[in-house]
Design an enzyme around this catalytic site. Structure first.
Site, short mmCIF file in Angstrom:
data_model
loop_
_atom_site.label_atom_id
_atom_site.label_comp_id
_atom_site.label_asym_id
_atom_site.label_seq_id
_atom_site.Cartn_x
_atom_site.Cartn_y
_atom_site.Cartn_z
N LYS A 17 -7.71 6.06 -19.49
CA LYS A 17 -7.94 6.60 -20.83
C LYS A 17 -6.67 6.44 -21.69
O LYS A 17 -6.20 5.33 -21.83
CB LYS A 17 -8.40 8.05 -20.70
N TYR A 51 -15.12 16.60 -15.61
CA TYR A 51 -15.61 15.22 -15.47
C TYR A 51 -16.63 15.18 -14.32
O TYR A 51 -16.31 15.59 -13.20
CB TYR A 51 -14.42 14.32 -15.20
N ASP A 68 -6.33 18.54 -14.78
CA ASP A 68 -6.66 17.20 -15.24
C ASP A 68 -6.25 17.12 -16.72
O ASP A 68 -6.85 17.77 -17.58
CB ASP A 68 -8.17 16.94 -15.07
N ARG A 121 0.83 -1.21 0.00
CA ARG A 121 0.00 0.00 0.00
C ARG A 121 0.86 1.26 0.00
O ARG A 121 0.51 2.29 -0.58
CB ARG A 121 -0.97 0.02 1.19
C1 LIG Z 1 -12.45 9.09 -16.72
C2 LIG Z 1 -12.03 10.39 -16.19
C3 LIG Z 1 -11.79 10.58 -14.82
C4 LIG Z 1 -12.01 9.49 -13.79
O1 LIG Z 1 -11.21 8.38 -14.00
P1 LIG Z 1 -11.61 6.87 -13.58
O2 LIG Z 1 -10.40 6.11 -13.95
O3 LIG Z 1 -12.84 6.51 -14.34
O4 LIG Z 1 -11.89 6.88 -12.12
C5 LIG Z 1 -11.34 11.82 -14.42
N1 LIG Z 1 -11.16 12.83 -15.30
C6 LIG Z 1 -11.40 12.69 -16.61
C7 LIG Z 1 -11.20 13.83 -17.54
C8 LIG Z 1 -11.85 11.47 -17.11
O5 LIG Z 1 -12.10 11.33 -18.42
#
Ligand SMILES: *Cc1c(COP(=O)(O)O)cnc(C)c1O
Length: 407
Positions: free
Chosen positions: A209, A112, A184, A59
């Site tokens: 992604k 998001y 982000d 962890r």
């Molecule tokens: C998918 C996404 C998230 C969250 O990610 P997860 O892996 O689904 O928890 C956060 N920000 C953006 C821009 C995203 O596309």
């Protein structure tokens, strides 16, 4: 923009974990599938606890996860990274680490969804305030700034209109007020946008992604420019507990090897797909930063190396046209998420935003005929041909309306 490393970006992606296995020289980073690490002596155990160096418990730190973290820090030009079990664990951990009772955050209004919802619905219980505003206008951010604003958190480009926020302007603004800027960077990935080079303190990724890129694992990361900020985050986050598992890290690291190839190929396709859609008689409008019609085309060119591979477009014929297109296409997977090697398509009004009323959707800028396409790495001709066939099913404006279920 330059990357602060001696290799071009593709070379860096491919060789980023070279030498990870000193013992056997494995070319692929080994998976250290262990929860805990044996100390050779009491003294060594004591030294690891005292210094934070070496491995104690997965962890806290695991060699496979460390390789991924070092790779991501290098790709983003940061000094520290903590990988997270999901993108949302990274976002929640960011809030949990850097905000507390009495603090205020300003965020991008159309970020998001869950990143906004957890702040507005849950962090309020701990006395954290927030305003989600149109960060594409720095004057709007300034207007919502408060004495207790500690964090400016932006997403650029952001859904659904691929709105762009000026990272350098936001960094200057946040720093003038002694606050942090977090970005982000999921939509463009470090191949196309480097927020730290533009002045950001923290970069967030959903590794689910582009970075993993194969739609087979979820993951997240928080990367910091400053080592002390990174150390603070790691300390809080490893106790918070949302850290990454070694097998997950290995999969993402494998994705990193082809990151540059995938992102550039998908972008090459997306530019052509956006041009095709913009010309198509059944398409009302296309949102894509690579088209001159995008209101922030110049800003997008200035701060990113490319427009990426996510396209949003509005069909003439509204909701039913959206349903018909999505049932009509065969190549893209009818699925949420983005940045996979395969094209993905979704219709917010019937899927991700179906819980809202048409009025609420309209207020949020999501029209009934809006479709989001994450263009993949398939052959361009196949993508175009499939879209052509799908659009032919949409019917002309108003034609065959009522055939599909209206909300
Ligand atoms: C998918 C996404 C998230 C969250 O990610 P997860 O892996 O689904 O928890 C956060 N920000 C953006 C821009 C995203 O596309």
């Amino acid at each position: 923009m330059e990357h602060d490393n001696p290799h071009a970006f593709n070379t860096l992606c491919i060789h980023v974990d070279e030498g990870a296995d000193e013992q056997f020289g494995a070319v692929s980073t080994p998976i250290f599938q262990t929860s805990t690490f044996r100390f050779p002596s009491v003294e060594e155990g004591a030294a690891r606890f005292a210094s934070g160096k070496g491995y104690i418990y997965t962890r806290l730190k695991n060699p496979t996860v460390s390789q991924l973290e070092q790779a991501l820090a290098r790709l983003e030009g940061g000094t520290a990274c903590t990988a997270a079990a999901t993108g949302m664990a990274a976002v929640s951990g960011l809030y949990f680490t850097f905000l507390g009772a009495g603090d205020h955050m300003v965020g991008t209004d159309c970020m998001y969804g869950p990143s906004r919802l957890i702040m507005e619905r849950e962090f309020t219980r701990f006395g954290v305030q927030s305003d989600f505003v149109d960060t594409s206008d720095p004057a709007v951010v300034e207007r919502h700034w408060k004495e207790n604003t500690k964090l400016l958190y932006i997403e650029t480009p952001a859904n659904p209109t691929l709105k762009i926020t000026d990272i350098a302007a936001c960094a200057a603004l946040a720093h003038r007020h002694g606050a942090l800027l977090a970005v982000d960077n999921t939509f463009l990935s470090p191949v196309l946008q480097n927020p730290i080079a533009l002045g950001a303190d923290i970069v967030i990724h959903s590794l689910t992604k582009h970075i993993n890129g194969h739609s087979d694992v979820v993951g997240g990361a928080v990367i910091t420019k400053d080592p002390a900020l990174g150390a603070r985050h790691r300390k809080v986050f490893t106790t918070f507990g949302g850290t990454m598992d070694p097998h997950q890290a290995w999969l993402v690291l494998r994705g990193v090897k082809s990151l540059s190839l995938r992102v550039l190929k998908a972008q090459e396709n997306a530019i052509r797909v956006a041009e095709f859609l913009a010309e198509h008689p059944r398409v009302e409008s296309v949102y894509y930063p690579g088209l001159k019609s995008h209101p922030q085309y110049e800003l997008a060119r200035r701060q990113a190396k490319g427009p990426g591979s996510i396209i949003a477009f509005v069909l003439k014929g509204g909701y039913s046209a959206g349903v018909r297109l999505l049932n009509g296409v065969k190549l893209p997977a009818l699925a949420v998420s983005l940045g996979g090697i395969e094209s993905l398509i979704q219709h917010p009004a019937s899927m991700t935003h179906s819980g809202m009323t048409p009025q609420e959707r309209s207020d949020a800028g999501i029209s009934e005929g809006l479709v989001r396409l994450s263009v993949g790495c398939e052959d361009l001709a196949d993508i175009l041909e499939d879209l052509k066939a799908g659009l032919a099913q949409c019917g002309a404006e108003g034609h065959r309306a009522g055939e599909a279920r209206e909300p």
